[in-house]
Design an enzyme around this catalytic site. Structure first.
Site, PDB file in Angstrom:
ATOM      1  N   ARG A 684       0.722  -1.249   0.072  1.00 36.08           N
ATOM      2  CA  ARG A 684       0.044   0.081  -0.065  1.00 36.08           C
ATOM      3  C   ARG A 684       0.928   1.240  -0.036  1.00 36.08           C
ATOM      4  O   ARG A 684       0.334   2.294  -0.227  1.00 36.08           O
ATOM      5  CB  ARG A 684      -0.836   0.036   1.377  1.00 36.08           C
ATOM      6  CG  ARG A 684      -0.034   0.093   2.447  1.00 36.08           C
ATOM      7  CD  ARG A 684      -1.062   0.069   3.876  1.00 36.08           C
ATOM      8  NE  ARG A 684      -1.999   1.163   3.902  1.00 36.08           N
ATOM      9  CZ  ARG A 684      -1.819   2.245   4.508  1.00 36.08           C
ATOM     10  NH1 ARG A 684      -0.219   2.378   4.841  1.00 36.08           N
ATOM     11  NH2 ARG A 684      -2.270   3.328   4.713  1.00 36.08           N
ATOM     12  N   GLU A 878       3.541  -7.794  -3.730  1.00 38.15           N
ATOM     13  CA  GLU A 878       3.054  -8.879  -3.315  1.00 38.15           C
ATOM     14  C   GLU A 878       2.660  -9.921  -4.449  1.00 38.15           C
ATOM     15  O   GLU A 878       2.739 -11.234  -4.359  1.00 38.15           O
ATOM     16  CB  GLU A 878       1.934  -8.887  -2.385  1.00 38.15           C
ATOM     17  CG  GLU A 878       2.444  -8.067  -0.980  1.00 38.15           C
ATOM     18  CD  GLU A 878       1.191  -8.125  -0.315  1.00 38.15           C
ATOM     19  OE1 GLU A 878       0.945  -8.931   0.673  1.00 38.15           O
ATOM     20  OE2 GLU A 878       0.547  -6.928  -0.387  1.00 38.15           O
TER      21      GLU A 878
END
Lengths: 923, 133
Positions: A684, A878
């Site tokens: 994020r 990720e």
């Protein structure tokens, strides 16, 4: 035999004479006696190479090398590589090639490279790979390190197409901390030294499940130099429980131990050796209890219970209504359904169904967990911590001690890799109580071995059914997953929710029924790990999709393409619309691997895709300060753990304020100084913190424009910020001049603020993801049928990241993610026997090495500037890990005709399956 | 009768399960305008159908709307506007596939979560406007 020796040796050319105890390790002497902290402590067993130094030109592991052995020899450390500040060519190559990420392995890598260069001046790629078998890196994927050592030329700047008119964003600028990392100057928690600092040691449970009948610490307390000895029962002066979902984890075991390796007694002493000696004198009487160490055991009727009832933490909105199943080991259940699954499955032409398992694996961040805690005179607590989310740690500690948030300060220096292992409080509570009891600062640093007893990925068992119509339409997904969260829930309840909710991946599915459970066992607590529950589900669902393609005689790429969600289509009714182009990722992966071309008979290819939601709701704030000389300081609480976030923030600020990158500094997180940021995880930071930085820089630019409008007597709308000044027609005022005009002196500063905070949402998990992370992977594998060894010959990863702020960082992040994915696909698994972890060390637990990198590995990107982050960026880092297992499994299925359901695909497992297959073929 | 469903570029199109859920704008030229009261999941005897079952309630409500329209000589294809009131919007969203069985003509649409409908067991109420030559 004397217990101390006179040792005379030269270190980086300087002659030294020391009197040293016989058992002194070279690493301790270099770090603690001589202050040369570039060599790092990690595995303590001569496996990882982080402590590599040269002795008479040969590479040695200082962690297992007795200092007396160096008598009469010449020792060279990273600090001696650039004595007069002029970087050696190998150091420069590491910086330019992007071979530096978290930096914890960097000094060892450089010294190893130096030894290799002396030994084999014309080393080939093959010999470099062989030489690096004793040097582990968990971030980079090794490619850039190997290239730097080989002196391969740095790749040309990526085509400027994506960057367009941008000056700084979209360019592979060197990392902000690369210079410190290649010279050994970078400081991590264990490199900090506070005046009067004591050292801690922990006594850990040898039992998986036992009652503490008697804990006697009297003798330990009497050891000279011991400052504090604590057990769980001693913690009457604080709330001794913590945890982000349930407050189920005692700082030190209370009455019961629930996993092997659980901390039971903590000691603080003047030095580490004294602390260890004191622990030897602790007497404990244990009453062994029956333990559950697998999902099957934990879910059996009448299974022994790991916990009874635990209070909720209440920190997070999405974890406000956890649903334990009373009287069982299930601490949370999640369910989501839409449409009518049973009817859709009944109406499907093909239904594929199977059960898959995903192993327990450990993060193996090169820097094991560490914390230094210190109390001030009036009850304020400061903790220097190797953590990914200082603000969550602050909440836990403030609650434990009943302190206001403002009196608890968490400072995060550089972090040597995290991958999720350093999210939420880990060692910080123990360091804090010890420091309070000892009345002085305390350092608690654990070894890589003990990291295996601190946190791991949740293993899982996933049963799924997919319904597909003859025309290829995926109509139904019915999926049930059990996740093993270990002895304490940690963030497991959120993992099972988020991971399960996106089980359908990037596909359009009308009829869905998903259910999952978080299950306690008497094993190391499971926590966040790159992918956060998604890899476990994707392994099952992506494998079954290939099975469906096989049954329908369809091409697996085509079948996927047919069912992909379109750009702008809602993932689920009411949830965030898809913000990328799956079709593009899939096509590029297929094209790069040569999907349309024939493959040799001894090889096969496979593809897989993934989609992941980021954490929500999610808050990030940032402050940008423009100083009187037009230099800039960015205050943000993104943790730099090797992903390059600090550099990204500097690039965003430099771009937005039109100043040179060298004029921008980004502070490291300090909750007493830098503003709130929820967490450095969930891919994020670039999106959320990047947006906050962009907004804060824009705030400063707005102030500059208003000042200039006044000074120039021009309408603000006609002004523009350009190259360090504000321009109106032919007239131009430098920032420094504007600040002088504004403040009437060469002082003062402009302060801008940026806040990214979504409001409440009706999405199924209480908050819509701010962006979707998405990736595709394609693998070409070969197989040694004699041994069962699977070799990934070629791998292509394609991630849809919107825009790469720093292209080279994105590439090394994804290469590292692929290699970590290959770890749990082919090599890694924590093995328990009767509650005992059998391979909890880097000697026994095998992570990918340089020679495990696929001969061909390419990381590609889809960049349509369609992300919610600055300049159209979105999450990265990720996604590329997730497709690895199913892509390899799907390739292996096509090669062998066998569907593998259990990871890792070790030679033994594959060999047994082949033998079984062949036995059935020849009656 | 002339009917045009418009999705202006400036407005986000909601796509779920591969289907557009509604039209932002519907333009019709027709003689007759038909107003249908908010329909509920009640059978002909007034009993609530599908307690706790959103799918069943959407279906019953849809069938009731169909019957109401038929009484005016219209069909679901003539619906230009719907107002939907639900007691749990997340639950409603999980069953858009059933709703689309009735409103595939893409009328304009408003959906609101409310705390209570006429009976505690009722989960959904839909009122529609239809036009017909």
């Amino acid at each position: 035999m004397p217990s101390s020796f006179d040792v005379r040796f030269r270190v980086n050319g300087r002659a030294l004479a020391l009197v040293l105890p016989a058992e002194s390790l070279l690493l301790d002497v270099l770090r603690d006696r001589l202050g040369l902290r570039g060599a790092k402590r990690s595995c303590d067993s001569q496996v990882c190479g982080a402590c590599t130094v040269l002795v008479d030109g040969a590479a040695v592991s200082a962690c297992t090398y007795l200092a007396v052995e160096a008598d009469g020899r010449e020792v060279q450390t990273i600090e001696g590589l650039a004595p007069d500040g002029e970087l050696a060519p190998i150091q420069r190559a590491f910086v330019e090639r992007g071979a530096v990420q978290c930096g914890f392995c960097t000094a060892g890598m450089l010294m190893t490279a130096r030894a290799l260069a002396a030994e084999q001046p014309d080393a080939t790629r093959q010999s470099v790979l062989h030489y690096l078998r004793g040097s582990l890196c968990r971030c980079t994927g090794y490619q850039t390190i190997v290239d730097a050592i080989l002196g391969a030329p740095a790749p040309a700047e990526s085509p400027a197409g994506a960057a367009g008119a941008l000056r700084v964003v979209g360019h592979s600028v060197p990392r902000a901390d690369a210079l410190d990392k290649v010279t050994g100057r970078a400081r991590y928690v264990t490199d900090l030294e506070l005046p009067g600092m004591a050292h801690a040691a922990l006594l850990r449970s040898p039992y998986a499940h036992a009652r503490l009948v008697r804990v006697d610490t009297r003798q330990a307390r009497e050891v000279d130099g011991v400052l504090a000895v604590l057990t769980g029962a001693d913690l009457t002066w604080c709330d001794p429980y913590y945890g982000p979902a349930f407050r189920d984890r005692p700082v030190l075991a209370i009455d019961v131990v629930r996993h092997e390796g659980e901390p039971v007694v903590a000691v603080a002493a003047v030095d580490a050796a004294t602390a260890a000696r004191a622990l030897d004198l602790v007497e404990i009487e244990w009453d062994d209890l029956p333990a559950v160490t697998t999902l099957e055991e934990a879910l059996a009727p009448d299974a022994p219970l790991v916990h009874t009832t635990e209070p909720l933490s209440g920190h997070f909105a999405d974890l406000a209504s956890l649903r334990p199943r009373p009287g069982s080991n299930v601490c949370h259940q999640f369910a989501y359904a839409r449409g009518d699954v049973e009817r859709a499955l009944a109406g499907a032409d093909v239904v594929v169904e199977d059960t898959f398992t995903f192993p327990r694996v450990q993060h193996v961040a090169m820097e094991p967990h560490a914390a230094v805690a210190a109390w001030d005179g009036d009850g304020g607590l400061t903790v220097w911590a190797s953590t990914q989310n200082p603000f969550s740690v602050r909440v836990e500690l403030a609650r434990m001690f009943g302190a206001p948030l403002g009196r608890v300060r968490i400072v995060v220096p550089l972090v040597g890799g995290g991958f999720g292992s350093k999210t939420y409080a880990k060692l910080e509570p123990i360091a804090a109580v010890l420091a309070r009891a000892a009345g002085r600062p305390v350092r608690l640093a654990i070894s890589a071995e003990d990291a295996f007893r601190t946190v791991r990925r949740c293993d899982a068992r996933v049963s799924a059914r997919l319904g597909v119509r003859r025309d290829g339409t995926l109509t139904a997904v019915d999926c049930r997953a059990d996740f093993d969260v270990g002895a304490y829930a940690d963030i497991g309840p959120r993992i099972i929710q988020k991971g399960t909710y996106t089980a359908t991946g990037p596909y359009r599915v009308a009829h869905v029924r998903l259910a999952s459970a978080a299950v306690y066992t008497n094993t190391t607590p499971g926590g966040a790990f790159r992918g956060f529950g998604v890899p476990q589900l994707a392994w099952a669902v992506e494998s079954l999709l290939d099975e469906a393609a096989r049954r329908l005689d369809r091409d697996p790429v085509d079948l996927r393409r047919q069912n992909l969600l379109a750009h702008g289509e809602e993932f689920a009714p009411g949830d965030t619309p898809i913000d990328g182009k799956f079709e593009e990722s899939l096509s590029r992966a297929a094209e790069a691997i040569g999907w349309a071309q024939a493959v040799g008979a001894d090889r096969a290819r496979g593809v897989a895709m993934m989609l992941k939601a980021s954490i929500a709701p999610s808050v990030s704030e940032a402050i940008v300060r423009l100083h009187a000389d037009a230099s800039v300081t960015v205050l943000a609480s993104t943790v730099e753990l090797g992903q390059g976030a600090r550099t990204v923030m500097a690039q965003v600020a430099a771009e937005a304020l039109a100043v040179p990158l060298e004029r921008v500094s980004v502070l490291l997180p300090d909750t007493g100084v830098t503003p709130y940021d929820q967490t450095t995880s969930s891919s994020r930071s670039t999106t959320m913190v990047g947006r906050a930085v962009l907004e804060a820089a824009g705030d400063v630019a707005g102030q500059l424009t208003r000042i200039a409008a006044r000074v120039l007597d021009a309408p603000a709308g006609e002004l523009r910020v350009e190259d360090g000044g504000v321009v109106h027609g032919e007239r131009r005022l430098e920032y420094a001049a504007l600040l002088r005009a504004h403040f009437g002196m060469a002082g003062g500063e402009l302060i801008g603020r940026g806040v990214v905070a979504p409001g409440p949402s009706a999405a199924p998990l209480g908050g819509s993801t701010p962006f979707w992370e998405m990736a595709a992977g394609a693998a070409e594998v070969s197989l040694d049928v004699e041994t069962g060894a699977v070799v990934v010959e070629d791998y292509v990863s394609v991630a849809d990241v919107g825009r790469r702020i720093n292209p080279l960082s994105c590439e090394t992040q994804d290469a590292g993610a692929v290699l970590q994915g290959l770890g749990h696909t082919l090599l890694e698994e924590m093995v328990y026997d009767g509650g005992q972890l059998l391979n909890g060390s880097l000697l026994a637990y095998r992570v990918p090495r340089a020679d495990d990198v696929p001969p061909r590995l390419r990381c590609r990107f889809v960049e349509n500037a369609d992300g919610a982050g600055p300049f159209g960026a979105k999450g990265a880092g990720e996604g590329s890990l997730v497709p690895v297992s199913p892509a390899v499994g799907n390739a292996l299925a096509r090669l062998t005709g066998l569907r593998f359901r259990d990871l890792p695909l070790t030679p033994e497992r594959v060999w047994r399956a082949l033998r079984h297959r062949d036995a059935r073929r020849t009656p | 009768m002339k009917r045009e469903n418009i999705q202006p570029d400036a407005l986000a199109k909601r796509v779920v399960g591969g289907h557009v859920l509604y039209s932002h704008v519907v333009v019709v030229e027709a003689r007759k305008t038909i107003f249908v009261s908010g329909q509920l999941a009640r059978d002909a005897g007034g009993n609530v159908v599908g307690k706790g079952d959103m799918r069943a309630q959407i279906r019953q409500t849809g069938e009731n709307i169909k019957a109401a329209l038929a009484a005016a000589g219209a069909t679901l294809a003539d619906v230009v506007k719907t107002n939907t009131y639900v007691t749990n919007i997340e639950e409603f969203f999980k069953h858009t596939d059933v709703r689309m069985e009735y409103f595939g003509a893409l009328p304009t649409s408003t959906t609101i979560e409310v705390s209570k409908l006429a009976h505690p067991d009722l989960m959904i109420e839909i009122e529609v406007v239809a036009v017909k030559d």
